[in-house]
Design a protein around this motif. Structure first.
Motif, PDB file in Angstrom:
ATOM      1  N   GLN A  46     119.267  38.963  22.850  1.00 22.61           N
ATOM      2  CA  GLN A  46     119.267  37.604  22.394  1.00 22.61           C
ATOM      3  C   GLN A  46     119.013  36.602  23.701  1.00 22.61           C
ATOM      4  N   ASN A  49     114.792  37.897  24.402  1.00 25.73           N
ATOM      5  CA  ASN A  49     114.373  36.521  24.279  1.00 25.73           C
ATOM      6  C   ASN A  49     114.436  34.968  24.698  1.00 25.73           C
ATOM      7  N   ASP A  50     116.018  34.782  24.632  1.00 24.67           N
ATOM      8  CA  ASP A  50     116.136  33.598  25.036  1.00 24.67           C
ATOM      9  C   ASP A  50     115.693  32.916  26.383  1.00 24.67           C
ATOM     10  N   LYS A  53     111.125  32.958  25.637  1.00 19.30           N
ATOM     11  CA  LYS A  53     110.778  31.940  25.353  1.00 19.30           C
ATOM     12  C   LYS A  53     110.528  30.845  26.741  1.00 19.30           C
TER      13      LYS A  53
END
Length: 147
Positions: A46, A49-50, A53
């Motif tokens: 996560q 992914n952050d 992004k």
């Protein structure tokens, strides 16, 4: 953003998996995200992914692969936490740094890479981020609560 598993050739022989998160636009730079004591678990994916992004290409290498491949533990579970610390006690820090060097090189050469790659590590990964600062030519290194 896209994610996938990639295989990285180890400098000391063999190969290991890594989680790769890539932004949907040209990456600003690359980050080798260094696992905590619990392996490449959902929390580490996560975080990758952050970062992706907001424009970074992020690689999270499986540093326990010489002991056990694919470790994904939950620190809040007492038995899993005990296993994590058992693995950490057996972990070879120097081999881990060599795997991080291979990860750094892999990410620098990955298609769409800018060539600029740093590292970010948490806890035991924070210690390894310090080693990245002292033993590699990474462009930047961040250690969060390194042991």
């Amino acid at each position: 953003m896209t994610t996938r598993t990639v295989i990285i050739p180890a400098l000391l022989g063999g190969s290991f998996n890594a989680y790769l998160a890539t932004p949907s636009t040209q990456p600003r730079a690359g980050i080798v995200l260094i696992q905590e004591v619990v392996g490449v678990n959902q929390n580490m994916r996560q975080i990758a992914n952050d970062f992706a992004k907001v424009g970074y290409q992020v690689l999270v290498p499986d540093l326990y692969w010489r002991l056990e491949s694919g470790v994904q533990l939950d620190f809040d579970d007492e038995k899993q936490r005990a296993k994590a610390f058992d693995l950490l006690g057996k972990f070879n820090w120097d081999s881990g740094v060599e795997d991080l060097k291979a990860s750094l090189s892999f990410l620098r050469q990955y298609p769409s890479s800018t060539g600029k790659v740093g590292s970010v590590g948490f806890c035991s990964g924070g210690k390894l981020a310090y080693f990245m600062a002292t033993r590699t030519d990474a462009d930047a290194n961040v250690s969060y609560y390194g042991v």
